[in-house]
Every structure is written in structure tokens, then in C-alpha cells.
Design an enzyme around this catalytic site. Structure first.
Site, mmCIF file in Angstrom:
data_model
loop_
_atom_site.group_PDB
_atom_site.id
_atom_site.type_symbol
_atom_site.label_atom_id
_atom_site.label_comp_id
_atom_site.label_asym_id
_atom_site.label_seq_id
_atom_site.Cartn_x
_atom_site.Cartn_y
_atom_site.Cartn_z
ATOM 1 N N GLU A 1 -59.851 46.035 49.329
ATOM 2 C CA GLU A 1 -58.668 45.994 50.325
ATOM 3 C C GLU A 1 -57.288 46.950 50.087
ATOM 4 O O GLU A 1 -57.754 48.046 50.270
ATOM 5 C CB GLU A 1 -58.320 44.415 50.566
ATOM 6 C CG GLU A 1 -57.201 44.252 51.681
ATOM 7 C CD GLU A 1 -58.001 44.815 53.337
ATOM 8 O OE1 GLU A 1 -57.365 44.824 54.279
ATOM 9 O OE2 GLU A 1 -58.857 45.286 53.301
ATOM 10 N N THR B 1 -60.487 51.665 50.131
ATOM 11 C CA THR B 1 -61.845 51.168 50.390
ATOM 12 C C THR B 1 -62.526 52.567 49.740
ATOM 13 O O THR B 1 -61.849 53.682 49.551
ATOM 14 C CB THR B 1 -62.291 50.928 51.645
ATOM 15 O OG1 THR B 1 -61.727 49.833 51.950
ATOM 16 C CG2 THR B 1 -63.766 50.810 51.754
ATOM 17 N N GLU C 1 -58.755 40.712 50.048
ATOM 18 C CA GLU C 1 -59.517 40.888 51.329
ATOM 19 C C GLU C 1 -59.052 39.572 52.308
ATOM 20 O O GLU C 1 -59.282 40.021 53.521
ATOM 21 C CB GLU C 1 -60.984 40.557 50.995
ATOM 22 C CG GLU C 1 -61.712 41.543 51.626
ATOM 23 C CD GLU C 1 -61.529 42.993 51.581
ATOM 24 O OE1 GLU C 1 -61.168 43.753 52.474
ATOM 25 O OE2 GLU C 1 -61.479 43.467 50.170
ATOM 26 N N GLY D 1 -60.758 53.623 54.714
ATOM 27 C CA GLY D 1 -59.420 53.711 55.452
ATOM 28 C C GLY D 1 -59.036 52.754 56.232
ATOM 29 O O GLY D 1 -58.738 53.090 57.367
ATOM 30 N N GLY D 2 -59.382 51.607 56.045
ATOM 31 C CA GLY D 2 -59.201 50.621 56.760
ATOM 32 C C GLY D 2 -59.781 50.711 58.340
ATOM 33 O O GLY D 2 -60.827 51.204 58.437
ATOM 34 N N ASP E 1 -57.380 40.570 55.750
ATOM 35 C CA ASP E 1 -58.221 41.037 56.824
ATOM 36 C C ASP E 1 -58.317 39.826 57.794
ATOM 37 O O ASP E 1 -58.860 40.111 58.708
ATOM 38 C CB ASP E 1 -59.773 41.357 56.563
ATOM 39 C CG ASP E 1 -59.307 43.182 56.254
ATOM 40 O OD1 ASP E 1 -58.177 43.515 56.262
ATOM 41 O OD2 ASP E 1 -60.481 43.447 55.603
ATOM 42 N N SER F 1 -64.129 42.896 58.883
ATOM 43 C CA SER F 1 -64.004 44.107 58.027
ATOM 44 C C SER F 1 -64.412 44.992 59.372
ATOM 45 O O SER F 1 -64.861 45.253 60.363
ATOM 46 C CB SER F 1 -65.353 44.215 57.187
ATOM 47 O OG SER F 1 -65.389 45.450 56.524
#
Length: 587
Positions: free
Chosen positions: A427, A407, A444, A493-494, A447, A471
Site C-alpha cells: 500500500e 505498489t 492495506e 500507483g494506486g 483501501d 484494490s
């Protein structure tokens, strides 16, 4: 600059965070650090502070920040600058974001009333609850990333169109000029980018196009300093600039997306031109709440960022974090347990509100958050952190939703006081690996929860046709007690995005740090019953003390990449995470 206590300075030095105070017109690094997740920046790599009375952009790549600043110098708005930055990142940071993915934008047009834009990707019409199942069982997470099944319909170009229509000042085509130059004339490979190529060849080099673009004949990444030219992307961006956003969602590009997904050599999945045509970006209500006299505004569902960041903060409000300071293990113990509680609620209730009755109001309810806060002891860690029952909560189960680190976040401000905080993603690093017209398609859909129900109870974040996956992106605007913007911030960073943003706000509001110091400060990440401390910082030295509180402690590499701009004494001051190649560039 605000006064700093000796305790604060000592804590920063222990964490390896030296701060420069120069005010040059552009941020400059001596040596770029490695990509997020692959090592920390040294103190020498700390960016110079950038200050401006007019406009500014802070982004994860200085070339993209410069693209946004170019729009400001031509009379563009913060929206114009942010959108030009997004396009430039498509070229120079293809591993993290771009037009093949989606994003969220929080925007203030100067009146203190933020608007939020949802450009999150959607599942195709053929998707169902067992989208990631084979022979009646869910695939292992690494298996579902490359190829077609992980791809959602990209939303960033529709987000751009909606935001530009409402907030733009320059012509649509003008926003594309820097990105087209970068793609046509080329950009230099940085150490960070080369390391990403070395570590992610499965996706970066998944297609012959990607291999030819980014790797040498022997399969090794192109060396640092090599100029990468992407004429296919330059040509497509020229068409998109000339023909408008519908060009992305119709004709050859829509057919190419559908074909790439449907015929992928790995995990081919049904996606149609109709899926691409049908995509819509949406304006959503912002989520806002008060923390120590500051109004914190972020993105609501399908992002979990806004609700979770605020819960972490509000649950801590009764504790004297300011008195304890950043050098106190008790501060970090309290932050960890608040984070654990907030993540438990996030994991159970957050999903696409068009499909699930998300209890957003209940998650912001003062009484509910007070009950959650009461579970936190100043002396002892929670034995376990379980989801609560906020007002209006449906009965839902927590699903299996692994998330990866990637990201990009960027912030833009303009001469009229407008502020854009935008997080964009594809992603995983280089997304699904599929390329269309010179850009990478996202992965994506990973997720979503890989499993749709647990013990016959539905998971909120399960796959459904047309649904947007949950998200962690958390673009945020913080208003000071006087009601004016004090900070615009976000991270990459997720799920660590939430931890980074919450930490930055605590560092500024409670510990009186500048934005640059707040981003540089060490990160604690506690998404469950293990508390992860950033390796090589003052937090690692606190591990024994945190274990004494009863925490299960682990260490993780500094996989963090945040950007921010703050308002100080009537001027904008840029900030960029020293662990990244990020930079702020003034108008």
C-alpha cells in the site's frame, strides 16, 4: 518493428519519450530516475529494449528482474520467475511490495485460458464498520496509515504457495536463493530509493529496526551507493525456504505479526495469531472481454482493475481513436470521459465478492456498456459522471476511500509460452511502518472506505471482519485477434494503475505503438470531475483544448511505474516505464 506514423513520432518526441531499439541481453540505464511520484525520467534514461525467443522478466528493479531470470535459466516456469521476483523485491524495493503485503496474479499456462490468484490481505476478526472511527467520527486519512490499525493479514506467501503448487517447476526453496543473497550480502542504495527514504521517514523509520537499517546516526538516509544488508530478513527467508509457506502463518512469525499490530505505539488494533493462521489465498474467475478483436483478461473483484480497465476500453470502441491518433486532443477528451464513467461505477460497486453482491457480469454487459458509451459526446465533456445501474446491481453508496501511490508490477514469460502478470503491494510507501523479521507490514486496510454508509445506504467497500479491501491493481493479459498472447502488462500507483494500463492498451491496439512506447506515452487520469494531465508532457500542452471541451483540468507529477512484455514476430520483447528504475532481463 511495426511502422510508425509521423504523427505518432511527433507525439512521442513532444512527451520526451525517446525509444532505443538495441537488443542487449539485459536492460541498462545511464542514470536511474526518481521513484514513482517524484519526478520524470529523461530521454537518456530510456531502457534498451530486450528481446528473447525463450524467457524474460520485466520488473521495477533490475536486481529483482535478474532474480526471476535466474529461475528461467534453471528451467523454471513463468510462475517460478514471478515468485522469485516478488521475494527479491521484498529486499530491494521494501517501500512498495513484499511478503508483508498482498497481490494478484493473472497466469496463462500457454493454452489461452488465464487463471487468476487472489492474495489480497484480509481484515482481522475484530474489525467492524467503524474500525477507523474515534469518538464517533472517522479519523483523517493520514492519521490511519502508521501503526497497527491499517494492517491486514498478509496474503503474498499464500498466493505464492498456491501458484507454485499449480504452476511451479522448481523446488520451493530454489525461489528464495536470489532474495536471500540480496538480503545477506547486501544491495546498493539507488537515487530513487534514497529519495523514498528522505520523503517517507515517518513510515520507513517508524521502528528502531527500520531506522538502524536504512538511516544514518544523524537521521539522514544512507547515501546512494551504500550497501544495505538485512541479516534478519535473510535468516527468515532461509527458514521460510526450508520449512515451507506454513512457517509464515504459524509459530513465531504469526505471533510477531499479531504482536506488532496489537502493541503498535500508534493505532494499536486487535489482531490475533488465529487471524494469521486463518488466511487463505483464492483462485477467482478471470474477467475477460473483447476490444477491437483483442481479448482483454484481468483480475476480478476484490480488484477493481479488470472491470474498470475493460469498461474504459469498451466505452471507447465506437470512436475512431486510431484515426484520431495520440496527437489529437479529442482522443484524450474521449478517454477522459470514458474513464470518468468507469471510475464512477468502480467507486460504487466494487468490493470483496465474498461479502458484497458485486455486479461483475452486469459491468461487462455489452448493452450496459453501450448505454454508458452513449453518454460520451465527441464534442463536449460530461457535466458530471455518475454511477449507472448495471444489471444485477444492488443499492449501494459511494464511500470515502482515499488511495496512495505505491505498489510494484512485474511480468514473466518462459520457454513454454507461459505468462505471469503479477501486481504486489504493501500500500503506502513502507506500508504501516511496522517491521517483522526484517520485512515491512502493509497498511492495506486503508483501501477500505473510512465511512460505512452514506445517508443510511451501505457502502460496498466498508470494513468487515475477514473482508478484503477493494484494490486498483490491474495485472492484465491481452490476446491478439489470432488468440495468442500479445501483451502482459500492469502498473503501480494506486488508482492511477487503471489509467496507466488502459492507456497502454489503447496505445498499442489503437495507435500501433510498441509496448515500450505505450508505457512511455503520457498518462491522463480522470477518476472524477477533474481530469489530471501528466506534467511536462504533450498532454500538458493540450490543457487549453481540453478545457475548451468543458473539462476541469489539473496537472500532476509523473507518478507512474509500469512494466510489460509483448510478443513480436515470435519473440518476447520487454518494456519498462522510463519514469522508474524498471528493467527487463532475458533468460
Amino acid at each position: 518493428m511495426r511502422a510508425r506514423s509521423l504523427t505518432l513520432i511527433a507525439a512521442l518526441l513532444l512527451s520526451g519519450c525517446a525509444v532505443s531499439t538495441s537488443t542487449t541481453p539485459a536492460a541498462v540505464r545511464e542514470a536511474p530516475p526518481t521513484e514513482v511520484g517524484h519526478g520524470a525520467a529523461s530521454p537518456a534514461a530510456q531502457p534498451a529494449l530486450v528481446s528473447s525467443a525463450k524467457g524474460m522478466v520485466s520488473a521495477a528493479d533490475p536486481r529483482a528482474a535478474a532474480a526471476g531470470a535466474e529461475m528461467l535459466r534453471q528451467g523454471g516456469s513463468a510462475a517460478d520467475a514471478a515468485l522469485a521476483t516478488l521475494l527479491a523485491l521484498t529486499v530491494v524495493e521494501p517501500q512498495s511490495s513484499g511478503i508483508g503485503g498482498g497481490g494478484f496474479l493473472v497466469y496463462d499456462d500457454g493454452d489461452g485460458s488465464p487463471e487468476t490468484y487472489d492474495g489480497r490481505e484480509t481484515a482481522p476478526a475484530a474489525a467492524n464498520e467503524t474500525w477507523f472511527f474515534v469518538n464517533g467520527k472517522p479519523l483523517d486519512f493520514p492519521e490511519v496509515i502508521p501503526g497497527g490499525r491499517s494492517v491486514g493479514v498478509p496474503g503474498n506467501v499464500r498466493l505464492m504457495a498456491l501458484a507454485h503448487r499449480n504452476q511451479g517447476r522448481l523446488a520451493w526453496a530454489k525461489l528464495f536463493e536470489p532474495a536471500i543473497r540480496l538480503a545477506r550480502d547486501g544491495f546498493a542504495v539507488t537515487p530513487r530509493f534514497r529519495e523514498m527514504l528522505a520523503n517517507n521517514k515517518e513510515t520507513a523509520g517508524y521502528t528502531a529496526t527500520g531506522r538502524a537499517l536504512l538511516y544514518q546516526a544523524d537521521g539522514t538516509p544512507k547515501p546512494v551507493g551504500t550497501i544495505i544488508r538485512n541479516p534478519e530478513l535473510a535468516s527468515f527467508l532461509e527458514q521460510l525456504a526450508r520449512k515451507g509457506p506454513d512457517h509464515f502463518y504459524s509459530g513465531q512469525n504469526a505471533a510477531a505479526i499479531a504482536s506488532a499490530v496489537s502493541t503498535a505505539r500508534t493505532n494499536p488494533a486487535p489482531m490475533t495469531v488465529g487471524d494469521v493462521i486463518a488466511y487463505e489465498a483464492k483462485q477467482r474467475p478471470p474477467v475477460c472481454g473483447e476490444y477491437r478483436g483483442h481479448r482483454i483478461c484481468g483480475m476480478g473483484p476484490p480488484s477493481s482493475g479488470g472491470t474498470t480497465v475493460f469498461a474504459i476500453l469498451k466505452q471507447l470502441e465506437r470512436f475512431p481513436l486510431g484515426q484520431l491518433g495520440p496527437a489529437s486532443p479529442q482522443s484524450w477528451h474521449l478517454i477522459a470521459d470514458s474513464m470518468r464513467l468507469a471510475f464512477a461505477d468502480r467507486n460504487r460497486y466494487l468490493a470483496d465478492p465474498d461479502f458484497i453482491s458485486v455486479p461483475t457480469t452486469g459491468l461487462f454487459d455489452a448493452g450496459y456498456l453501450a448505454q454508458r458509451s452513449a453518454l460520451i459526446s465527441p464534442d463536449r465533456a460530461l457535466a458530471s459522471a455518475e454511477a449507472g445501474t448495471p444489471p444485477g446491481a444492488p443499492r449501494l453508496a459511494e464511500g470515502l476511500t482515499p488511495e496512495v501511490i505505491s505498489t510494484s508490477h512485474f511480468v514473466a514469460v518462459d520457454q513454454w509460452g507461459e505468462v505471469a502478470s503479477l501486481t504486489s503491494t504493501i500500500e503506502s510507501s513502507f506500508g504501516s511502518g511496522l517491521m517483522v523479521n526484517g520485512y515491512y507490514l502493509n497498511n492495506e486496510l486503508t483501501d477500505f472506505s473510512l465511512v460505512p454508509n452514506v445517508d443510511s445506504v451501505w457502502v460496498a467497500n466498508r470494513v468487515q471482519a475477514g473482508k478484503r479491501p477493494r484494490s486498483s491493481m490491474a495485472p492484465t493479459i491481452v490476446y491478439g485477434p489470432e488468440g495468442k498472447v500479445r501483451l502482459a502488462v500492469g502498473a503501480a500507483g494506486g488508482p492511477t494503475i487503471i489509467a496507466q494500463v488502459a492507456k497502454a492498451i489503447i496505445a498499442m491496439v489503437d495507435w500501433n505503438m510498441t509496448a515500450q512506447q505505450a508505457l512511455a506515452a503520457p498518462v491522463i487520469y480522470a477518476p472524477g470531475d477533474t481530469v489530471f494531465l501528466e506534467r511536462g508532457t504533450a498532454l500538458e500542452a493540450m490543457a487549453p483544448a481540453l478545457r475548451a471541451y468543458g473539462h476541469k483540468v489539473g496537472l500532476r507529477a509523473p507518478s507512474f511505474k509500469a512494466n510489460a512484455i509483448e510478443r513480436v514476430d515470435g519473440r518476447w520483447v520487454g518494456a519498462a516505464d522510463p519514469r522508474s528504475e524498471g528493467a527487463a532481463v532475458s533468460e
